[in-house]
Design a protein around this motif. Sequence first.
Motif, PDB file in Angstrom:
ATOM      1  N   GLU A  51       0.752  -1.217   0.024  1.00  0.00           N
ATOM      2  CA  GLU A  51      -0.036  -0.112  -0.134  1.00  0.00           C
ATOM      3  C   GLU A  51       0.758   1.107   0.076  1.00  0.00           C
ATOM      4  OE1 GLU A  51      -0.743   2.513   2.230  1.00  0.00           O
ATOM      5  OE2 GLU A  51      -2.481   3.142   1.276  1.00  0.00           O
ATOM      6  N   LEU A  52       2.025   1.288   0.825  1.00  0.00           N
ATOM      7  CA  LEU A  52       2.873   2.555   0.785  1.00  0.00           C
ATOM      8  C   LEU A  52       3.482   2.578  -0.707  1.00  0.00           C
ATOM      9  CD1 LEU A  52       4.912   1.983   4.215  1.00  0.00           C
ATOM     10  CD2 LEU A  52       3.052   3.680   3.700  1.00  0.00           C
ATOM     11  N   VAL A  53       3.775   1.440  -1.231  1.00  0.00           N
ATOM     12  CA  VAL A  53       4.481   1.454  -2.497  1.00  0.00           C
ATOM     13  C   VAL A  53       3.417   2.013  -3.581  1.00  0.00           C
ATOM     14  CG1 VAL A  53       5.318   0.220  -4.585  1.00  0.00           C
ATOM     15  CG2 VAL A  53       6.308  -0.063  -2.016  1.00  0.00           C
ATOM     16  N   ALA A  54       2.014   1.748  -3.508  1.00  0.00           N
ATOM     17  CA  ALA A  54       1.138   1.823  -4.405  1.00  0.00           C
ATOM     18  C   ALA A  54       0.805   3.483  -4.374  1.00  0.00           C
ATOM     19  CB  ALA A  54      -0.048   1.213  -4.212  1.00  0.00           C
ATOM     20  N   VAL A  55       0.787   4.174  -3.203  1.00  0.00           N
ATOM     21  CA  VAL A  55       0.330   5.593  -3.187  1.00  0.00           C
ATOM     22  C   VAL A  55       1.091   6.497  -3.866  1.00  0.00           C
ATOM     23  CG1 VAL A  55       0.221   7.499  -1.717  1.00  0.00           C
ATOM     24  CG2 VAL A  55      -0.910   5.292  -0.855  1.00  0.00           C
ATOM     25  N   PRO A  56       2.357   6.557  -4.038  1.00  0.00           N
ATOM     26  CA  PRO A  56       3.134   7.585  -4.668  1.00  0.00           C
ATOM     27  C   PRO A  56       3.172   6.961  -6.200  1.00  0.00           C
ATOM     28  CG  PRO A  56       4.738   6.154  -3.670  1.00  0.00           C
ATOM     29  CD  PRO A  56       3.232   5.810  -3.248  1.00  0.00           C
ATOM     30  N   LEU A  57       2.701   5.696  -6.489  1.00  0.00           N
ATOM     31  CA  LEU A  57       2.654   5.490  -7.984  1.00  0.00           C
ATOM     32  C   LEU A  57       1.300   5.444  -8.639  1.00  0.00           C
ATOM     33  CD1 LEU A  57       5.104   2.185  -7.853  1.00  0.00           C
ATOM     34  CD2 LEU A  57       5.520   4.609  -8.629  1.00  0.00           C
ATOM     35  N   ALA A  58       0.482   5.948  -7.707  1.00  0.00           N
ATOM     36  CA  ALA A  58      -1.121   6.112  -8.239  1.00  0.00           C
ATOM     37  C   ALA A  58      -1.256   7.122  -9.091  1.00  0.00           C
ATOM     38  CB  ALA A  58      -2.055   6.209  -6.945  1.00  0.00           C
ATOM     39  N   LEU A  68      11.261  13.135  -3.253  1.00  0.00           N
ATOM     40  CA  LEU A  68      11.974  12.452  -2.293  1.00  0.00           C
ATOM     41  C   LEU A  68      11.040  11.815  -1.360  1.00  0.00           C
ATOM     42  CD1 LEU A  68      14.634  14.933  -1.379  1.00  0.00           C
ATOM     43  CD2 LEU A  68      14.867  12.858  -2.863  1.00  0.00           C
ATOM     44  N   GLY A  69       9.748  12.379  -0.980  1.00  0.00           N
ATOM     45  CA  GLY A  69       8.761  11.491  -0.202  1.00  0.00           C
ATOM     46  C   GLY A  69       8.304  10.460  -0.692  1.00  0.00           C
ATOM     47  N   GLY A  70       8.109  10.370  -1.974  1.00  0.00           N
ATOM     48  CA  GLY A  70       7.709   9.198  -2.918  1.00  0.00           C
ATOM     49  C   GLY A  70       8.817   8.196  -2.874  1.00  0.00           C
ATOM     50  N   LEU A  71      10.211   8.597  -2.937  1.00  0.00           N
ATOM     51  CA  LEU A  71      11.249   7.559  -2.963  1.00  0.00           C
ATOM     52  C   LEU A  71      11.224   6.927  -1.469  1.00  0.00           C
ATOM     53  CD1 LEU A  71      14.126   9.477  -4.913  1.00  0.00           C
ATOM     54  CD2 LEU A  71      12.392   7.753  -5.823  1.00  0.00           C
ATOM     55  N   LEU A  74       8.683   4.290  -1.282  1.00  0.00           N
ATOM     56  CA  LEU A  74       9.056   3.137  -2.075  1.00  0.00           C
ATOM     57  C   LEU A  74      10.089   2.441  -1.106  1.00  0.00           C
ATOM     58  CD1 LEU A  74       9.620   4.287  -5.664  1.00  0.00           C
ATOM     59  CD2 LEU A  74       7.593   3.029  -4.783  1.00  0.00           C
ATOM     60  N   GLY A  75      10.964   2.795  -0.500  1.00  0.00           N
ATOM     61  CA  GLY A  75      12.075   2.155   0.297  1.00  0.00           C
ATOM     62  C   GLY A  75      11.453   1.498   1.525  1.00  0.00           C
ATOM     63  N   ILE A  76      10.483   2.416   2.259  1.00  0.00           N
ATOM     64  CA  ILE A  76       9.908   1.851   3.299  1.00  0.00           C
ATOM     65  C   ILE A  76       8.878   0.620   3.162  1.00  0.00           C
ATOM     66  CG2 ILE A  76       8.358   2.326   5.310  1.00  0.00           C
ATOM     67  CD1 ILE A  76       9.419   4.932   5.594  1.00  0.00           C
ATOM     68  N   GLY A  77       8.134   0.845   2.206  1.00  0.00           N
ATOM     69  CA  GLY A  77       7.341  -0.069   1.585  1.00  0.00           C
ATOM     70  C   GLY A  77       7.951  -1.588   1.339  1.00  0.00           C
ATOM     71  N   LEU A  78       8.951  -1.388   0.391  1.00  0.00           N
ATOM     72  CA  LEU A  78       9.648  -2.498   0.026  1.00  0.00           C
ATOM     73  C   LEU A  78      10.246  -3.112   1.250  1.00  0.00           C
ATOM     74  CD1 LEU A  78      11.425  -1.683  -3.348  1.00  0.00           C
ATOM     75  CD2 LEU A  78       9.482  -2.890  -2.951  1.00  0.00           C
ATOM     76  N   PHE A 109       4.877   7.502   8.693  1.00  0.00           N
ATOM     77  CA  PHE A 109       3.950   8.599   8.872  1.00  0.00           C
ATOM     78  C   PHE A 109       4.840  10.174   8.659  1.00  0.00           C
ATOM     79  CE2 PHE A 109       2.030  12.117  11.277  1.00  0.00           C
ATOM     80  CZ  PHE A 109       0.731  11.905  10.934  1.00  0.00           C
ATOM     81  N   ALA A 110       5.909  10.264   9.093  1.00  0.00           N
ATOM     82  CA  ALA A 110       6.694  11.185   8.615  1.00  0.00           C
ATOM     83  C   ALA A 110       7.570  11.500   7.279  1.00  0.00           C
ATOM     84  CB  ALA A 110       7.688  11.614   9.800  1.00  0.00           C
ATOM     85  N   ALA A 111       7.955  10.155   7.048  1.00  0.00           N
ATOM     86  CA  ALA A 111       8.714  10.221   5.692  1.00  0.00           C
ATOM     87  C   ALA A 111       8.023  10.042   4.322  1.00  0.00           C
ATOM     88  CB  ALA A 111       9.837   8.994   5.722  1.00  0.00           C
ATOM     89  N   THR A 112       6.636   9.591   4.465  1.00  0.00           N
ATOM     90  CA  THR A 112       6.194   9.029   3.097  1.00  0.00           C
ATOM     91  C   THR A 112       4.594   9.875   3.393  1.00  0.00           C
ATOM     92  OG1 THR A 112       4.867   7.113   4.166  1.00  0.00           O
ATOM     93  CG2 THR A 112       7.019   6.781   3.357  1.00  0.00           C
ATOM     94  N   ASN A 113       3.775   9.620   2.689  1.00  0.00           N
ATOM     95  CA  ASN A 113       2.525  10.105   2.379  1.00  0.00           C
ATOM     96  C   ASN A 113       1.649   9.959   3.694  1.00  0.00           C
ATOM     97  OD1 ASN A 113       3.216  11.179  -0.302  1.00  0.00           O
ATOM     98  ND2 ASN A 113       3.095   8.746  -0.942  1.00  0.00           N
ATOM     99  N   LEU A 114       1.886  10.215   4.870  1.00  0.00           N
ATOM    100  CA  LEU A 114       1.239  10.098   5.922  1.00  0.00           C
ATOM    101  C   LEU A 114       0.817   8.590   6.305  1.00  0.00           C
ATOM    102  CD1 LEU A 114      -1.449  12.942   6.032  1.00  0.00           C
ATOM    103  CD2 LEU A 114       0.913  13.094   7.249  1.00  0.00           C
ATOM    104  N   GLY A 115       2.004   7.893   5.862  1.00  0.00           N
ATOM    105  CA  GLY A 115       1.693   6.460   6.216  1.00  0.00           C
ATOM    106  C   GLY A 115       0.990   5.841   5.093  1.00  0.00           C
ATOM    107  N   GLY A 116       0.848   6.250   3.953  1.00  0.00           N
ATOM    108  CA  GLY A 116      -0.068   5.809   3.002  1.00  0.00           C
ATOM    109  C   GLY A 116      -1.540   6.052   3.318  1.00  0.00           C
ATOM    110  N   PHE A 117      -1.818   7.295   3.753  1.00  0.00           N
ATOM    111  CA  PHE A 117      -2.926   7.825   4.249  1.00  0.00           C
ATOM    112  C   PHE A 117      -3.500   7.058   5.309  1.00  0.00           C
ATOM    113  CE2 PHE A 117      -3.101   8.902  -0.455  1.00  0.00           C
ATOM    114  CZ  PHE A 117      -3.246  10.222  -0.364  1.00  0.00           C
TER     115      PHE A 117
END
Length: 318
Positions: A51-58, A68-71, A74-78, A109-117
Amino acid sequence: MLLSEPSGEFTRPGAWLDARLPWPERRRAFRDWRRRRPFWAGLLLIAGGLELVAVPLAPLTVLISLGLGGLAALGIGLALVVAGVFLWAAPHTRHYVSVNALLLSVLSFAATNLGGFLVGMLLGIAGSALGFGWTPESAPEKGTRRKWPARAPAVVLPLCLLALLAPPREARALARAEVPPAGSVPPTITAARFAPEGFTVAGVREVPTADGPVRAMVVRMDSASLTDYRLRTRDGSRTAGQLGLTARSLRLDGSVTLYLTRLRGCVQGALCLTFTPDRLPVPPLIPPLVFLTDIEAEQALVTSDTIEATALGLRAGR
């Protein structure tokens, strides 16, 4: 009753379903495999990571830009997906893997899109808790299965965490670059809304002024837009006349760099945070989709390739 017969057909767990669904042998083998490991914990971690990976790729270009937040997403999601696989393949490492997965989930929560919403973050936290609390039904016999080295997750997951926390090379070089002198007293800026793209806190450095250097956060972004922009400054000293600059909207594009001694804003209009040179966000990344409201900042210096303003006004007074 059928279940009361010790040797009956339906006394074995899952026998009722085996008698009514196809592929009973395959499902029985999968069920036996699942019960020897924290299966549901790994599944939740993998779901949260995906889900974390899918949000910035949506395809939500209005809300999300892959910066950088999207990257980081991807890193945390993987990393969460890898943690889920480790729980399945090496259940004896569940405690260490679960702790690292919990840290990554909270960090999202802080590094990505609010923890994938919040969805990916909550799935990761739930999976980490289930993985840490899982206990095997019985200890596996020696020689029955080959265990993965316990050192593997101890190396992979911390490296992922350190890679996310390290600021990019461009940001570190920017923090060391020379800057022109600024005013003695940083002007105060307020705005109703601040929407950055590619927001990165490059570090802290001293900005030269007539009264000596001032510590400031170095903030880098690709572009930014502000609404209801207000700037108040006092040139020369704190007793000089006050200058005011107003704009209905302000947009900065191309290599935008801010040197701030203080920044306060409410993320999505809900979570209000205050950053200073002594209190930086960790990691130094802000999700590109997030906007801030009720902005209050003390800005020592700003550089940008272009600045566009609408309804620009200037006034002087005390």
